[in-house]
Design a protein around this motif. Structure first.
Motif, PDB file in Angstrom:
ATOM      1  N   GLU A 192      31.708  -0.718  33.697  1.00  0.00           N
ATOM      2  CA  GLU A 192      31.421  -1.677  32.625  1.00  0.00           C
ATOM      3  C   GLU A 192      30.311  -1.152  31.711  1.00  0.00           C
ATOM      4  OE1 GLU A 192      30.178  -6.242  32.739  1.00  0.00           O
ATOM      5  OE2 GLU A 192      31.957  -5.780  33.937  1.00  0.00           O
ATOM      6  N   GLU A 193      29.272  -0.576  32.316  1.00  0.00           N
ATOM      7  CA  GLU A 193      28.168  -0.042  31.518  1.00  0.00           C
ATOM      8  C   GLU A 193      28.618   1.164  30.707  1.00  0.00           C
ATOM      9  OE1 GLU A 193      24.565   0.507  29.657  1.00  0.00           O
ATOM     10  OE2 GLU A 193      25.343  -1.250  30.695  1.00  0.00           O
ATOM     11  N   ARG A 194      29.406   2.046  31.313  1.00  0.00           N
ATOM     12  CA  ARG A 194      29.910   3.222  30.589  1.00  0.00           C
ATOM     13  C   ARG A 194      30.766   2.786  29.397  1.00  0.00           C
ATOM     14  NH1 ARG A 194      34.588   5.526  30.482  1.00  0.00           N
ATOM     15  NH2 ARG A 194      35.378   4.615  32.398  1.00  0.00           N
ATOM     16  N   GLU A 195      31.644   1.831  29.627  1.00  0.00           N
ATOM     17  CA  GLU A 195      32.511   1.343  28.552  1.00  0.00           C
ATOM     18  C   GLU A 195      31.708   0.605  27.489  1.00  0.00           C
ATOM     19  OE1 GLU A 195      35.479  -0.890  30.690  1.00  0.00           O
ATOM     20  OE2 GLU A 195      36.694   0.917  31.040  1.00  0.00           O
ATOM     21  N   ARG A 196      30.666  -0.130  27.910  1.00  0.00           N
ATOM     22  CA  ARG A 196      29.810  -0.817  26.941  1.00  0.00           C
ATOM     23  C   ARG A 196      29.154   0.188  26.012  1.00  0.00           C
ATOM     24  NH1 ARG A 196      24.961  -1.862  25.670  1.00  0.00           N
ATOM     25  NH2 ARG A 196      24.008  -0.679  27.352  1.00  0.00           N
ATOM     26  N   GLN A 197      28.814   1.358  26.540  1.00  0.00           N
ATOM     27  CA  GLN A 197      28.203   2.419  25.746  1.00  0.00           C
ATOM     28  C   GLN A 197      29.239   3.250  24.987  1.00  0.00           C
ATOM     29  OE1 GLN A 197      25.549   4.869  28.104  1.00  0.00           O
ATOM     30  NE2 GLN A 197      24.592   3.084  29.052  1.00  0.00           N
ATOM     31  N   ARG A 198      30.508   2.933  25.188  1.00  0.00           N
ATOM     32  CA  ARG A 198      31.630   3.652  24.551  1.00  0.00           C
ATOM     33  C   ARG A 198      31.586   5.147  24.856  1.00  0.00           C
ATOM     34  NH1 ARG A 198      32.093   0.289  18.912  1.00  0.00           N
ATOM     35  NH2 ARG A 198      32.474  -1.658  19.976  1.00  0.00           N
ATOM     36  N   ARG A 199      31.326   5.449  26.125  1.00  0.00           N
ATOM     37  CA  ARG A 199      31.278   6.838  26.564  1.00  0.00           C
ATOM     38  C   ARG A 199      32.485   7.134  27.436  1.00  0.00           C
ATOM     39  NH1 ARG A 199      25.534   8.048  28.935  1.00  0.00           N
ATOM     40  NH2 ARG A 199      26.366  10.171  28.906  1.00  0.00           N
ATOM     41  N   THR A 200      32.870   8.383  27.456  1.00  0.00           N
ATOM     42  CA  THR A 200      34.017   8.797  28.265  1.00  0.00           C
ATOM     43  C   THR A 200      33.563   9.137  29.681  1.00  0.00           C
ATOM     44  OG1 THR A 200      33.780  11.133  27.713  1.00  0.00           O
ATOM     45  CG2 THR A 200      35.165   9.780  26.235  1.00  0.00           C
ATOM     46  N   LEU A 201      34.528   9.140  30.588  1.00  0.00           N
ATOM     47  CA  LEU A 201      34.256   9.587  31.950  1.00  0.00           C
ATOM     48  C   LEU A 201      33.698  11.003  31.937  1.00  0.00           C
ATOM     49  CD1 LEU A 201      37.282   8.434  34.135  1.00  0.00           C
ATOM     50  CD2 LEU A 201      34.875   8.090  34.661  1.00  0.00           C
ATOM     51  N   ARG A 202      34.313  11.855  31.136  1.00  0.00           N
ATOM     52  CA  ARG A 202      33.891  13.259  31.068  1.00  0.00           C
ATOM     53  C   ARG A 202      32.434  13.375  30.627  1.00  0.00           C
ATOM     54  NH1 ARG A 202      36.400  17.502  31.675  1.00  0.00           N
ATOM     55  NH2 ARG A 202      38.468  16.674  31.281  1.00  0.00           N
ATOM     56  N   ASP A 203      32.064  12.627  29.617  1.00  0.00           N
ATOM     57  CA  ASP A 203      30.706  12.666  29.087  1.00  0.00           C
ATOM     58  C   ASP A 203      29.684  12.287  30.163  1.00  0.00           C
ATOM     59  OD1 ASP A 203      28.553  12.720  27.196  1.00  0.00           O
ATOM     60  OD2 ASP A 203      28.796  10.555  26.914  1.00  0.00           O
ATOM     61  N   VAL A 204      29.917  11.177  30.835  1.00  0.00           N
ATOM     62  CA  VAL A 204      28.984  10.703  31.852  1.00  0.00           C
ATOM     63  C   VAL A 204      28.989  11.627  33.062  1.00  0.00           C
ATOM     64  CG1 VAL A 204      28.419   8.790  33.419  1.00  0.00           C
ATOM     65  CG2 VAL A 204      29.114   8.317  31.054  1.00  0.00           C
ATOM     66  N   ALA A 205      30.169  12.089  33.466  1.00  0.00           N
ATOM     67  CA  ALA A 205      30.265  13.000  34.612  1.00  0.00           C
ATOM     68  C   ALA A 205      29.492  14.287  34.351  1.00  0.00           C
ATOM     69  CB  ALA A 205      31.729  13.300  34.923  1.00  0.00           C
ATOM     70  N   GLU A 206      29.607  14.829  33.153  1.00  0.00           N
ATOM     71  CA  GLU A 206      28.873  16.050  32.813  1.00  0.00           C
ATOM     72  C   GLU A 206      27.368  15.805  32.858  1.00  0.00           C
ATOM     73  OE1 GLU A 206      30.367  17.437  29.056  1.00  0.00           O
ATOM     74  OE2 GLU A 206      32.258  18.123  29.952  1.00  0.00           O
TER      75      GLU A 206
END
Length: 122
Positions: free
Chosen positions: A23-37
């Motif tokens: 939910e937080e990642r999507e709220r920030q409009r970030r991709t899985l790849r971006d956060v994982a990196e």
């Protein structure tokens, strides 16, 4: 333990934590790849954590929280509030410093799942 508590199924912590992170990642409009990196974990692993299929270590949770700009206490506090709400409890977060104010400001937030409310003090 009361009969009421024995029959109530509590959500799995890994599912709850995963949903909060997603939910937080999507709220920030970030991709899985971006956060994982940023967290230095694989995309596949982060995806499994978000879906509640993997139980992440505290090191991984701390890294993902940092990548999202969260503190671990925020993640744990949100999970606590959601678990408490499943039992119909009202949660007041008094961890935020009042910084020169005599009283904390209380904000009421409706929750998606139960319609109950969380009280956050700032």
């Amino acid at each position: 333990m009361t009969a009421q508590l024995e029959h109530r199924a509590e959500p799995l912590l890994r599912r709850l934590v995963g949903a909060i992170l997603r939910e937080e990642r999507e709220r920030q409009r970030r991709t899985l790849r971006d956060v994982a990196e940023d967290a230095r974990v694989s995309v596949a692993y982060l995806s499994e954590v978000e879906r509640g299929r993997k139980e992440a270590s505290s090191e991984v949770l701390a890294a993902v929280c940092r990548a999202l700009g969260l503190r671990l206490v925020d993640l744990v506090g949100t999970a606590h509030a959601q678990l408490a709400l499943t039992e119909g409890r009202v949660v007041v977060d008094l961890t935020a410093p009042a910084a020169g104010r005599e009283l904390a400001t209380v904000t009421t937030l409706p929750t998606r799942t139960t319609g109950a409310q969380v009280l956050l003090a700032a």
